[in-house]
Scaffold this motif. Structure first.
Motif, PDB file in Angstrom:
ATOM      1  N   LEU A  65       0.534  -1.285  -0.332  1.00  0.00           N
ATOM      2  CA  LEU A  65       0.455  -0.100  -0.235  1.00  0.00           C
ATOM      3  C   LEU A  65       0.953   1.402  -0.340  1.00  0.00           C
ATOM      4  O   LEU A  65       0.162   2.394  -0.645  1.00  0.00           O
ATOM      5  CB  LEU A  65      -0.859  -0.059   1.201  1.00  0.00           C
ATOM      6  CG  LEU A  65      -2.405  -1.145   1.289  1.00  0.00           C
ATOM      7  CD1 LEU A  65      -2.895  -0.973   2.030  1.00  0.00           C
ATOM      8  CD2 LEU A  65      -3.021  -1.079   0.135  1.00  0.00           C
ATOM      9  N   TYR A  66       2.097   1.442   0.846  1.00  0.00           N
ATOM     10  CA  TYR A  66       3.299   2.798   1.266  1.00  0.00           C
ATOM     11  C   TYR A  66       3.620   2.107  -0.326  1.00  0.00           C
ATOM     12  O   TYR A  66       3.757   3.936  -1.227  1.00  0.00           O
ATOM     13  CB  TYR A  66       3.346   2.474   2.302  1.00  0.00           C
ATOM     14  CG  TYR A  66       5.093   2.929   1.772  1.00  0.00           C
ATOM     15  CD1 TYR A  66       5.753   4.145   1.418  1.00  0.00           C
ATOM     16  CD2 TYR A  66       6.112   2.469   0.668  1.00  0.00           C
ATOM     17  CE1 TYR A  66       6.210   5.398   1.094  1.00  0.00           C
ATOM     18  CE2 TYR A  66       7.951   3.422   0.337  1.00  0.00           C
ATOM     19  CZ  TYR A  66       7.681   4.366   1.130  1.00  0.00           C
ATOM     20  OH  TYR A  66       8.874   5.065   0.863  1.00  0.00           O
ATOM     21  N   SER A  67       3.695   1.102  -1.215  1.00  0.00           N
ATOM     22  CA  SER A  67       3.960   1.256  -2.766  1.00  0.00           C
ATOM     23  C   SER A  67       3.078   1.962  -3.609  1.00  0.00           C
ATOM     24  O   SER A  67       3.845   2.523  -4.665  1.00  0.00           O
ATOM     25  CB  SER A  67       4.923  -0.488  -3.238  1.00  0.00           C
ATOM     26  OG  SER A  67       5.581  -0.679  -2.448  1.00  0.00           O
ATOM     27  N   ILE A  68       2.161   2.085  -3.381  1.00  0.00           N
ATOM     28  CA  ILE A  68       0.911   2.549  -4.603  1.00  0.00           C
ATOM     29  C   ILE A  68       1.605   4.472  -3.368  1.00  0.00           C
ATOM     30  O   ILE A  68       1.164   4.848  -5.058  1.00  0.00           O
ATOM     31  CB  ILE A  68      -0.927   2.226  -4.641  1.00  0.00           C
ATOM     32  CG1 ILE A  68      -0.412   0.655  -4.591  1.00  0.00           C
ATOM     33  CG2 ILE A  68      -1.450   3.320  -4.683  1.00  0.00           C
ATOM     34  CD1 ILE A  68      -2.312  -0.148  -4.398  1.00  0.00           C
ATOM     35  N   TYR A  69       1.380   4.307  -2.625  1.00  0.00           N
ATOM     36  CA  TYR A  69       1.361   5.899  -2.670  1.00  0.00           C
ATOM     37  C   TYR A  69       2.758   6.284  -2.862  1.00  0.00           C
ATOM     38  O   TYR A  69       2.596   7.573  -3.500  1.00  0.00           O
ATOM     39  CB  TYR A  69       1.717   6.294  -1.247  1.00  0.00           C
ATOM     40  CG  TYR A  69       1.892   7.271  -0.235  1.00  0.00           C
ATOM     41  CD1 TYR A  69       1.477   8.280  -0.713  1.00  0.00           C
ATOM     42  CD2 TYR A  69       3.808   7.536  -0.651  1.00  0.00           C
ATOM     43  CE1 TYR A  69       1.648  10.098  -0.087  1.00  0.00           C
ATOM     44  CE2 TYR A  69       3.966   9.180   0.111  1.00  0.00           C
ATOM     45  CZ  TYR A  69       3.075   9.522  -0.231  1.00  0.00           C
ATOM     46  OH  TYR A  69       3.928  11.428  -0.233  1.00  0.00           O
ATOM     47  N   GLY A  70       3.825   5.865  -3.350  1.00  0.00           N
ATOM     48  CA  GLY A  70       4.994   6.335  -3.685  1.00  0.00           C
ATOM     49  C   GLY A  70       4.876   6.128  -5.467  1.00  0.00           C
ATOM     50  O   GLY A  70       5.080   6.930  -6.182  1.00  0.00           O
ATOM     51  N   MET A  71       3.999   5.542  -5.910  1.00  0.00           N
ATOM     52  CA  MET A  71       3.779   5.153  -7.072  1.00  0.00           C
ATOM     53  C   MET A  71       3.113   6.531  -8.339  1.00  0.00           C
ATOM     54  O   MET A  71       3.469   7.456  -9.141  1.00  0.00           O
ATOM     55  CB  MET A  71       2.828   4.112  -8.201  1.00  0.00           C
ATOM     56  CG  MET A  71       3.814   2.825  -8.036  1.00  0.00           C
ATOM     57  SD  MET A  71       3.026   1.174  -7.237  1.00  0.00           S
ATOM     58  CE  MET A  71       2.510   1.192  -9.738  1.00  0.00           C
ATOM     59  N   LYS A  72       2.244   6.988  -6.905  1.00  0.00           N
ATOM     60  CA  LYS A  72       1.834   8.086  -7.306  1.00  0.00           C
ATOM     61  C   LYS A  72       2.519   9.699  -7.429  1.00  0.00           C
ATOM     62  O   LYS A  72       1.643  10.629  -8.057  1.00  0.00           O
ATOM     63  CB  LYS A  72      -0.011   8.152  -6.153  1.00  0.00           C
ATOM     64  CG  LYS A  72      -1.379   6.733  -6.607  1.00  0.00           C
ATOM     65  CD  LYS A  72      -1.932   6.740  -5.628  1.00  0.00           C
ATOM     66  CE  LYS A  72      -2.966   8.353  -6.013  1.00  0.00           C
ATOM     67  NZ  LYS A  72      -3.266   7.918  -6.555  1.00  0.00           N
ATOM     68  N   SER A  73       2.629   9.572  -6.047  1.00  0.00           N
ATOM     69  CA  SER A  73       3.667  11.064  -5.336  1.00  0.00           C
ATOM     70  C   SER A  73       4.530  11.015  -6.852  1.00  0.00           C
ATOM     71  O   SER A  73       5.101  11.578  -6.694  1.00  0.00           O
ATOM     72  CB  SER A  73       4.011  11.060  -4.647  1.00  0.00           C
ATOM     73  OG  SER A  73       5.011   9.560  -3.983  1.00  0.00           O
ATOM     74  N   LYS A  74       4.927   9.703  -7.015  1.00  0.00           N
ATOM     75  CA  LYS A  74       6.598  10.229  -8.130  1.00  0.00           C
ATOM     76  C   LYS A  74       7.278  10.917  -7.305  1.00  0.00           C
ATOM     77  O   LYS A  74       8.147  11.814  -8.368  1.00  0.00           O
ATOM     78  CB  LYS A  74       6.280  10.728  -9.280  1.00  0.00           C
ATOM     79  CG  LYS A  74       5.260   9.672  -9.936  1.00  0.00           C
ATOM     80  CD  LYS A  74       4.490   9.530 -11.420  1.00  0.00           C
ATOM     81  CE  LYS A  74       3.354   9.249 -11.729  1.00  0.00           C
ATOM     82  NZ  LYS A  74       2.912   9.571 -13.230  1.00  0.00           N
ATOM     83  N   SER A  75       7.755  10.897  -5.987  1.00  0.00           N
ATOM     84  CA  SER A  75       8.755  11.622  -5.846  1.00  0.00           C
ATOM     85  C   SER A  75       9.881  11.192  -5.224  1.00  0.00           C
ATOM     86  O   SER A  75      11.076  12.247  -4.807  1.00  0.00           O
ATOM     87  CB  SER A  75       8.311  12.179  -4.354  1.00  0.00           C
ATOM     88  OG  SER A  75       7.582  11.077  -3.166  1.00  0.00           O
ATOM     89  N   ASP A  76      10.499  10.046  -5.670  1.00  0.00           N
ATOM     90  CA  ASP A  76      11.623   9.896  -5.847  1.00  0.00           C
ATOM     91  C   ASP A  76      11.837   8.574  -6.421  1.00  0.00           C
ATOM     92  O   ASP A  76      11.653   8.803  -7.987  1.00  0.00           O
ATOM     93  CB  ASP A  76      12.006   8.541  -4.135  1.00  0.00           C
ATOM     94  CG  ASP A  76      10.844   7.638  -4.166  1.00  0.00           C
ATOM     95  OD1 ASP A  76      10.714   6.796  -5.046  1.00  0.00           O
ATOM     96  OD2 ASP A  76      10.550   8.049  -2.874  1.00  0.00           O
ATOM     97  N   ASN A  77      13.149   7.582  -6.741  1.00  0.00           N
ATOM     98  CA  ASN A  77      13.711   7.252  -7.971  1.00  0.00           C
ATOM     99  C   ASN A  77      13.530   5.590  -7.310  1.00  0.00           C
ATOM    100  O   ASN A  77      14.541   4.983  -8.297  1.00  0.00           O
ATOM    101  CB  ASN A  77      14.666   7.507  -8.952  1.00  0.00           C
ATOM    102  CG  ASN A  77      15.732   7.397  -8.142  1.00  0.00           C
ATOM    103  OD1 ASN A  77      15.424   7.497  -6.697  1.00  0.00           O
ATOM    104  ND2 ASN A  77      17.351   6.988  -8.762  1.00  0.00           N
ATOM    105  N   ILE A  78      12.647   5.702  -6.751  1.00  0.00           N
ATOM    106  CA  ILE A  78      12.758   3.949  -6.043  1.00  0.00           C
ATOM    107  C   ILE A  78      11.935   3.092  -6.836  1.00  0.00           C
ATOM    108  O   ILE A  78      10.701   3.963  -7.132  1.00  0.00           O
ATOM    109  CB  ILE A  78      12.603   4.283  -4.779  1.00  0.00           C
ATOM    110  CG1 ILE A  78      13.448   4.474  -3.731  1.00  0.00           C
ATOM    111  CG2 ILE A  78      12.480   2.965  -3.382  1.00  0.00           C
ATOM    112  CD1 ILE A  78      13.010   4.521  -2.098  1.00  0.00           C
TER     113      ILE A  78
END
Length: 213
Positions: free
Chosen positions: A150-163
């Protein structure tokens, strides 16, 4: 500790620290859509051994260290390696599919491989718990696993890093399917956990299909 697990952790540490100190090395081996589509498919493997910073490296290696022994004890060395590298490749393939037209997209991290091991371990030992240093009570492993995605979904939506957040899902799918193929009785003996772990994966594709990612 298992020799294969030590070797994988050591490779991640050495490769990542080299990248921390050598930008040209980092750029040469990171996941980069334009370069991969130009023929540098090796990046789909090597990017899984690079990390954004020490915190990113530690979190992935801590998760691997916590869950790999379960997979090793249940399935053995060969299956552990199959799940680790199979999940890494699945993570890179899903990332390539999701971002194939974004030639500037870059990502790094062992997240795909580690999430595959995480999912495999939870399927094999659904009652296991995890102790996190900042939470004084044991956390059910499946809660950690689902929360991770679920955190990964947030990361994909925010696109705030290159992880490589998309790789988390590809890795989870890889670990999930490989484990179920090797241990198909889980579908009837551990149905609830099989369904629970599928929820964030289904959510991801639902969001993608509706254009919300």
């Amino acid at each position: 500790m298992n020799t294969f697990l030590i070797s994988i952790i050591a490779a991640n540490v050495i490769f990542s620290f080299t990248g921390f100190n050598d930008t040209s090395f980092f750029r040469k081996y990171e996941f980069h859509i334009g370069s991969i589509r130009a023929g540098e498919q090796l990046r789909m493997l090597t990017s899984g051994f690079l990390h954004a910073d020490i915190g990113h490296l530690f979190f992935n290696m801590f998760t691997l260290f916590a869950f790999a022994p379960v997979v090793l004890s249940y399935l053995g060395d060969v299956s552990f390696l199959l799940i680790y590298f199979g999940s890494l490749v699945c993570g890179s393939l899903l990332t390539l599919i999701f971002h194939k037209d974004d030639y500037n997209y870059r990502a790094i991290g062992a997240s795909g491989a580690v999430t595959g091991i995480l999912y495999a371990a939870i399927l094999l030992d659904p009652d296991m718990s995890l102790y996190l240093y900042f939470i004084p009570i044991p956390i059910p492993a499946y809660v950690f696993g689902i929360g991770y995605l679920l955190y990964s979904i947030y990361g994909m939506k925010s696109k705030s890093d290159n992880i490589g957040h998309t790789a988390h899902f590809g890795g989870a799918i890889g670990g999930y399917l490989i484990t179920l193929i090797k241990e198909p009785e889980m579908l009837t003996e551990n149905t609830l956990m099989v369904v629970l772990l599928a929820i964030p994966i289904v959510l991801l594709f639902g969001l993608a299909k509706t254009g919300k990612l």
